[in-house]
Design an enzyme around this catalytic site. Structure first.
Site, PDB file in Angstrom:
ATOM      1  N   LYS A 196      41.959 -65.727  15.351  1.00  0.00           N
ATOM      2  CA  LYS A 196      41.151 -65.610  16.567  1.00  0.00           C
ATOM      3  C   LYS A 196      41.757 -64.549  17.499  1.00  0.00           C
ATOM      4  CE  LYS A 196      39.463 -68.278  20.472  1.00  0.00           C
ATOM      5  NZ  LYS A 196      39.232 -69.568  21.094  1.00  0.00           N
ATOM      6  N   GLU A 202      52.725 -65.795  12.379  1.00  0.00           N
ATOM      7  CA  GLU A 202      52.660 -66.103  10.945  1.00  0.00           C
ATOM      8  C   GLU A 202      51.650 -65.204  10.246  1.00  0.00           C
ATOM      9  OE1 GLU A 202      52.503 -68.226  13.444  1.00  0.00           O
ATOM     10  OE2 GLU A 202      53.611 -70.085  13.008  1.00  0.00           O
ATOM     11  N   GLY A 256      39.812 -72.459  18.096  1.00  0.00           N
ATOM     12  CA  GLY A 256      40.340 -72.231  16.748  1.00  0.00           C
ATOM     13  C   GLY A 256      40.055 -73.395  15.808  1.00  0.00           C
ATOM     14  N   ARG A 257      40.253 -74.618  16.299  1.00  0.00           N
ATOM     15  CA  ARG A 257      40.084 -75.789  15.428  1.00  0.00           C
ATOM     16  C   ARG A 257      38.616 -76.124  15.174  1.00  0.00           C
ATOM     17  NH1 ARG A 257      42.765 -76.582  20.077  1.00  0.00           N
ATOM     18  NH2 ARG A 257      41.985 -78.026  21.666  1.00  0.00           N
ATOM     19  N   GLU A 342      45.477 -81.719  18.431  1.00  0.00           N
ATOM     20  CA  GLU A 342      45.558 -80.563  19.320  1.00  0.00           C
ATOM     21  C   GLU A 342      44.547 -80.731  20.466  1.00  0.00           C
ATOM     22  OE1 GLU A 342      46.926 -76.443  17.819  1.00  0.00           O
ATOM     23  OE2 GLU A 342      44.793 -76.179  18.086  1.00  0.00           O
ATOM     24  N   HIS A 373      49.013 -96.678  -3.745  1.00  0.00           N
ATOM     25  CA  HIS A 373      50.277 -96.782  -4.473  1.00  0.00           C
ATOM     26  C   HIS A 373      51.417 -96.139  -3.692  1.00  0.00           C
ATOM     27  CE1 HIS A 373      48.130 -98.305  -7.979  1.00  0.00           C
ATOM     28  NE2 HIS A 373      47.173 -97.491  -7.578  1.00  0.00           N
ATOM     29  N   LYS A 501      56.469 -71.349  20.604  1.00  0.00           N
ATOM     30  CA  LYS A 501      56.218 -69.950  20.200  1.00  0.00           C
ATOM     31  C   LYS A 501      57.101 -69.008  21.013  1.00  0.00           C
ATOM     32  CE  LYS A 501      51.232 -70.309  19.166  1.00  0.00           C
ATOM     33  NZ  LYS A 501      49.891 -69.898  19.601  1.00  0.00           N
TER      34      LYS A 501
HETATM   35  O1  F6P Z   1      49.193 -72.686  17.436  1.00  0.00           O
HETATM   36  C1  F6P Z   1      47.967 -73.093  17.872  1.00  0.00           C
HETATM   37  C2  F6P Z   1      46.840 -72.140  17.582  1.00  0.00           C
HETATM   38  O2  F6P Z   1      46.576 -71.390  18.709  1.00  0.00           O
HETATM   39  C3  F6P Z   1      45.610 -72.908  17.116  1.00  0.00           C
HETATM   40  O3  F6P Z   1      44.893 -73.454  18.147  1.00  0.00           O
HETATM   41  C4  F6P Z   1      44.909 -71.885  16.305  1.00  0.00           C
HETATM   42  O4  F6P Z   1      43.952 -72.451  15.467  1.00  0.00           O
HETATM   43  C5  F6P Z   1      46.075 -71.274  15.569  1.00  0.00           C
HETATM   44  O5  F6P Z   1      47.123 -71.250  16.515  1.00  0.00           O
HETATM   45  C6  F6P Z   1      45.841 -69.915  15.002  1.00  0.00           C
HETATM   46  O6  F6P Z   1      45.492 -68.979  15.985  1.00  0.00           O
HETATM   47  P1  F6P Z   1      44.794 -67.621  15.621  1.00  0.00           P
HETATM   48  O7  F6P Z   1      43.502 -67.919  14.952  1.00  0.00           O
HETATM   49  O8  F6P Z   1      44.605 -66.917  16.935  1.00  0.00           O
HETATM   50  O9  F6P Z   1      45.708 -66.863  14.708  1.00  0.00           O
END
Ligand code: F6P
Length: 536
Positions: A196, A202, A256-257, A342, A373, A501
């Site tokens: 987003k 990452e 995002g979610r 979240e 199990h 972060k």
């Molecule tokens: O770490 C939280 C977050 O901001 C989430 O809400 C989001 O889905 C995820 O990181 C990834 O963010 P992006 O889509 O901006 O890479």
């Protein structure tokens, strides 16, 4: 809420076994349906007045008003000044949806058509890699909402998967991308960078590694042919070297979610085709229409959300298990963890003051029968009752002997066992019938007693197809919304992820040895010292 706590005094001594015995209509009384999708909530510790009081709580919290404000595009995400309109992404009604006086539907439709066409051309091989070969593999690079939603949906729709293989890389741990790339041929691999913000550490780290993988094998000039991007930050995608016609945008009013319904769903569309992706959207829309229009008492997300509040706030239950008896929903709980935790893992109300009530529970789960199990022992006989949602399809995709009948029998058996339990007398009779003497019975019986009276919902649907998956996901999204309204929190921001972060950014040069650890706390400095010693 005081009213509910008072009412709970009447309910607490009641056992579900007796409530079922006393009311032959209990299933009919406490089940709600949207077409084939049924929620049986009769195995909950409730009586009719409980639901009446929960509905009254929802009305006092102005649930209907908040719901209408969300659908109307009002900026209910106040800490970020944003509307919350994932529902617009799946809007099939033909109605306009306005944000700041502008209808967003033309933009939504334009991106959906473009992404669908791109997905279908990757599937047919019309879009090719730099050396003229069709793509056999697609790697989605994203994390959180840019990973969990599409990964969960792609797995859930495996029976419809007739496009290229789709892989998901999320973790900054190099193991994730290394293990993925080692099975892939750069010539036939397409990378989707999904973020987003297009700044997430990452994703940017993995995207750079993927870029180097393509450039090393096929040359720098090949990079644009092997990448596409999904983001709200279009200029940043272009700066990364992604061609304009391969950038699929979305908007800040999509959390995002909640973004799998947007172009973030591109890997799903590539796997199963744009038509089936649209059927998934249509399922989400069907649940939206139900949530928007059904009376609260017959409203699936409302019922599910309020029962969660009942257990969280009145019984103090701190976790919620979600157990799909549907192997292909094995990432469903992982997706719900972000969606729920979240959204409602909040400690202050909308006005910034501390919440008066406990908020979001810990959400977790694994598919049945595997869970039986593993952790079901604790759900049946542990000291802390845990409400469970069971999910079950009537029709399997496979016709393999009696697998499905066994799966269904196990699912129903678990909810029945949780509800009914096994009394000391029943255990004693069983042991006596097996020939044990009185001393042995006295020693063994307490271990074999099941208290029962443990709550569960069973969500039963015809088949896990794209439409039903859309309905299920939207059901849980709205459930989370309902609970956020009752708790009076902003379910659409996530400031709690920021501090970690920020500290990681500060610590990176320290870990790399370019800065001194002494300014850190004793534990962190000590760990860095030990880490450096281990690395030599
Ligand atoms: O770490 C939280 C977050 O901001 C989430 O809400 C989001 O889905 C995820 O990181 C990834 O963010 P992006 O889509 O901006 O890479």
């Amino acid at each position: 809420m005081a009213d509910l706590v008072e009412h709970a005094r009447l309910v607490e001594p009641l056992h579900l076994r007796d409530l079922f015995a006393a009311d032959p209509q209990r299933f009919q009384r406490f089940s709600v349906a949207l077409d084939d999708l049924l929620i049986d909530y009769s195995k909950n510790r409730i009586v009719p007045q409980t639901m009446e009081r929960l509905m009254a709580l929802a009305r006092v919290a102005d649930l209907e008003g908040w719901r209408d404000r969300m659908f109307a595009g009002e900026p209910i995400n106040t800490t970020e000044g944003r509307a919350v309109l994932h529902t617009a992404l799946r809007n099939r009604s033909g109605r306009a949806v306005t944000v700041d006086g502008r209808d967003v539907m033309p933009d939504v439709t334009e991106v959906l058509i473009r992404m669908g066409a791109f997905a279908d051309s990757v599937r047919t091989g019309a879009v090719k890699g730099a050396t003229g070969k069709a793509f056999t593999d697609v790697v989605n690079i994203g994390i959180g909402g840019s990973d969990l939603g599409p990964a969960m949906v792609t797995l859930a729709l495996a029976p419809y998967h007739d496009g290229p293989r789709v892989h998901f890389v999320s973790n900054v741990d190099g193991a994730h991308i290394a293990d993925t790339l080692k099975r892939l041929d750069a010539e036939t691999t397409l990378f989707l960078v999904a973020s987003k913000t297009f700044t997430t550490l990452e994703t940017m780290t993995n995207a750079a590694t993927a870029r180097a993988f393509v450039a090393d094998r096929l040359g720098e000039a090949a990079v644009p042919d092997h990448f596409a991007a999904v983001s709200t930050a279009v200029p940043k995608c272009a700066a990364f070297g992604i061609r304009e016609d391969r950038i699929f945008g979305f908007w800040d009013w999509v959390g995002g979610r909640y973004s799998v319904w947007s172009a973030i769903g591109l890997p799903v569309a590539i796997a199963v085709g744009s038509e089936r992706f649209e059927s998934f959207l249509a399922g989400g829309h069907a649940m939206d229409e139900h949530f928007r229009t059904a009376p609260l008492e017959a409203n699936l997300p409302v019922v599910l959300g309020l029962l969660g509040v009942w257990y969280r706030n009145v019984f103090g239950m701190a976790s919620q298990a979600v157990i799909p008896y549907d192997q292909r929903l094995s990432r469903f709980a992982a997706h719900l963890q972000q969606l729920d935790m979240e959204s409602n893992g909040k400690r202050v109300r909308r006005d910034g003051r501390p919440v008066a009530l406990s908020t979001g529970p810990v959400v977790w789960g694994e598919p049945g029968t595997n869970g039986q199990h593993a952790f079901f022992q604790l759900i049946h006989q542990g000291t802390d009752p845990i409400p469970v949602d069971f999910l079950l399809a009537a029709e399997p995709h496979e016709t393999l002997s009696d697998h499905h009948a066994k799966l269904v029998a196990n699912c129903l058996a678990q909810s029945e066992a949780l509800m009914r339990g096994k009394t000391l007398d029943e255990v004693r009779d069983e042991l006596a019938a097996a020939g044990l003497d009185e001393e042995a019975i006295a020693a063994l019986a307490p271990h074999k007693v099941f208290p029962g009276n443990r709550p569960s919902n069973t969500i039963l649907y015809r088949k896990l197809d794209p439409f039903t998956l859309g309905r299920l996901l939207a059901l849980y999204e709205h459930k989370v919304f309902v609970q956020g309204v009752i708790w009076n929190v902003n379910s659409f921001d996530q400031w709690g992820v920021e501090l970690g972060k920020q500290l990681a950014t500060e610590l990176l040069p320290v870990v790399k040895g370019d800065a001194d650890p002494d300014t850190r706390d004793g534990s962190t400095a000590g760990l860095i010292g030990h880490f450096r010693a281990l690395r030599g």
